[in-house]
Design an enzyme around this catalytic site. Sequence first.
Site, short mmCIF file in Angstrom:
data_model
loop_
_atom_site.label_atom_id
_atom_site.label_comp_id
_atom_site.label_asym_id
_atom_site.label_seq_id
_atom_site.Cartn_x
_atom_site.Cartn_y
_atom_site.Cartn_z
N ASP A 26 34.65 36.85 47.02
CA ASP A 26 35.39 38.10 47.06
C ASP A 26 34.78 38.96 48.17
O ASP A 26 33.66 38.70 48.63
CB ASP A 26 35.27 38.79 45.69
CG ASP A 26 35.92 40.15 45.66
OD1 ASP A 26 37.11 40.24 46.03
OD2 ASP A 26 35.23 41.12 45.30
N ASP A 28 35.40 43.04 48.76
CA ASP A 28 35.03 44.41 48.36
C ASP A 28 34.13 44.40 47.13
O ASP A 28 34.50 43.87 46.08
CB ASP A 28 36.28 45.23 48.05
CG ASP A 28 37.21 45.35 49.24
OD1 ASP A 28 36.93 46.17 50.13
OD2 ASP A 28 38.21 44.60 49.29
N ASP A 187 33.08 40.19 41.64
CA ASP A 187 32.50 41.33 40.92
C ASP A 187 33.45 41.97 39.93
O ASP A 187 33.10 42.98 39.32
CB ASP A 187 32.05 42.41 41.93
CG ASP A 187 33.22 43.22 42.47
OD1 ASP A 187 33.13 44.45 42.49
OD2 ASP A 187 34.22 42.61 42.88
#
Length: 252
Positions: A26, A28, A187
């Site tokens: 991922d 961001d 996250d």
Amino acid sequence: MPAGREPNERGNLMTMNGHCKALLFDLDGTMIDTAPDIVAAVNRMLDEFGAAPLPFDTVTAFIGNGVRHLVRRALATAGLDERIGIDHAQPVFERRYAATNGQLGRVFPGVMAGLRELRQRGYRAACVTNKPQALAAPLLEKSGLAAYLDVLVAGDTLASMKPSPQPLWHACRLLDVDPEHGALVGDSSADIAAARAAGLPVFIVSYGYGWHGGGSETGALQGDALIDSFEALPALLAQPPLTTQPPLTANR
């Protein structure tokens, strides 16, 4: 930093076939702390509409499910959703974000070193993000991360984005790696859901936006391991085969 915390105990698991050959990352909140750029762009958009800025943590909690979701949540929180339509607001945000993209944020500590070691050990790597291609590609180049990534699957690459498993399967196809030999690092709950649906193990970074945005309190962030740094990944991947839930039945 710890090499990686113990995997969460989960029921109805199956052993991953073979060993990991590719990592999907991922963007961001996982590789880059983009929140300062995004918050600045959101508040410049709101200022253009005559609204007060939103707190930093409020906007950060909206990150991870794509631009449209982010803008819609920002409008609603600012009390503009009945006056300003999403189709009008989104281009304003994207124009503002194009100006702040990569200006205020930073690569998280350990990310560059971890990616460098993974490449030296022969792992393939992809970025799988819900950020649009026009924003993700220049950010990866500007940050220097593009040099360690073989593939970018952005939020508008396919008709669907995370939490759909399709972007993960697409990244594996581009890397010429079976999903059974891949793993996701993220996250957020969207990362967890996408990985579970795709049948990939998923590692959650302890510093990410989803972790601090309440996901751990709701039980949404139950990955296969919690890591404090990308530098933990090589040792974690060298451990015996990981476990994951069976994938959904779908065409890969």
